[in-house]
Design an enzyme around this catalytic site. Sequence first.
Site, mmCIF file in Angstrom:
data_model
loop_
_atom_site.group_PDB
_atom_site.id
_atom_site.type_symbol
_atom_site.label_atom_id
_atom_site.label_comp_id
_atom_site.label_asym_id
_atom_site.label_seq_id
_atom_site.Cartn_x
_atom_site.Cartn_y
_atom_site.Cartn_z
ATOM 1 N N CYS A 165 0.832 -1.201 0.000
ATOM 2 C CA CYS A 165 0.000 0.000 0.000
ATOM 3 C C CYS A 165 0.872 1.258 0.000
ATOM 4 O O CYS A 165 1.453 1.595 -1.014
ATOM 5 C CB CYS A 165 -0.986 -0.035 1.165
ATOM 6 S SG CYS A 165 -2.400 1.083 0.920
ATOM 7 N N HIS A 187 -3.723 -4.809 0.319
ATOM 8 C CA HIS A 187 -3.263 -5.238 1.645
ATOM 9 C C HIS A 187 -3.256 -6.760 1.754
ATOM 10 O O HIS A 187 -4.155 -7.358 2.326
ATOM 11 C CB HIS A 187 -4.165 -4.648 2.731
ATOM 12 C CG HIS A 187 -3.911 -3.211 2.990
ATOM 13 N ND1 HIS A 187 -2.881 -2.757 3.779
ATOM 14 C CD2 HIS A 187 -4.542 -2.097 2.551
ATOM 15 C CE1 HIS A 187 -2.892 -1.440 3.835
ATOM 16 N NE2 HIS A 187 -3.882 -1.012 3.095
ATOM 17 N N GLU A 193 -1.334 -8.398 3.620
ATOM 18 C CA GLU A 193 -0.932 -8.783 4.975
ATOM 19 C C GLU A 193 -2.091 -8.877 5.959
ATOM 20 O O GLU A 193 -1.932 -9.352 7.084
ATOM 21 C CB GLU A 193 0.091 -7.764 5.513
ATOM 22 C CG GLU A 193 -0.484 -6.534 6.189
ATOM 23 C CD GLU A 193 -1.116 -5.511 5.251
ATOM 24 O OE1 GLU A 193 -1.469 -4.426 5.730
ATOM 25 O OE2 GLU A 193 -1.261 -5.799 4.052
#
Length: 242
Positions: free
Chosen positions: A88, A177, A179
Amino acid sequence: MKLLVLLHEDTDRPGVFHEFLEEDGHSYDPVHLHRDTPLPNLDGYDALWVMGGPQNTWETKEYPWLTAEKALIREAVETRGLPFLGICLGHQLLAEALGGEVGPATTPEIGIFDVQLTEAGATGVFFDGVSERFPVLHWHSAEVTKLPAGAQVLATAPDCPVQAMRWGTRAFSTQFHMEADPDTLSRWLGQPDGYAALQAALGEDGPARYEEAALARMSALNETAERLYINWLQCAAQAVPA
């Protein structure tokens, strides 16, 4: 491996990658730039990761450390050839650090949307084993508007053409994202500013709908994250001494 991980907000952490790194015996030193923690020297680190955050790359007056962070990214990637992963804001910072440009998104992406691999993405190592079209979690209102010289787009979407990028053989980044895990969502929604931002973008029930959609797809999202993590390690192994 010993990684240096740059953080920009308490809510934006390595997420599910923490589990993957721990299981594989890798370690990382977190640097909380939003707390004005000084940037360390890159000596002794095998890779650099740069996570997300609410800042914009151009807000150097509000966040003076962004200038030094971009310089460190450039040193890591261009000068030292360290393996790099950006997510990001980290994706956008990589682009600017290497001479690209970032600006406000024409259409901000907040929610779960599909991205499509480009030919370079479909035939490269980073997205090996991933479907050519797959869902990812978004929350961004800025985007890469000009690629750095030598960069390749690995994944794209109609509202944001540069969804994933590669520069050289060991620097990779994603606008989405990958993660995110349940704890990440809890942290995002538990922050008043973040909660209010979702309401402003999606309506009064926006935070609840965002969380519901993400949790419903979390297993698939985390499977993709693990695949990309494994692929990134394969690319990084080319640079890290045995």
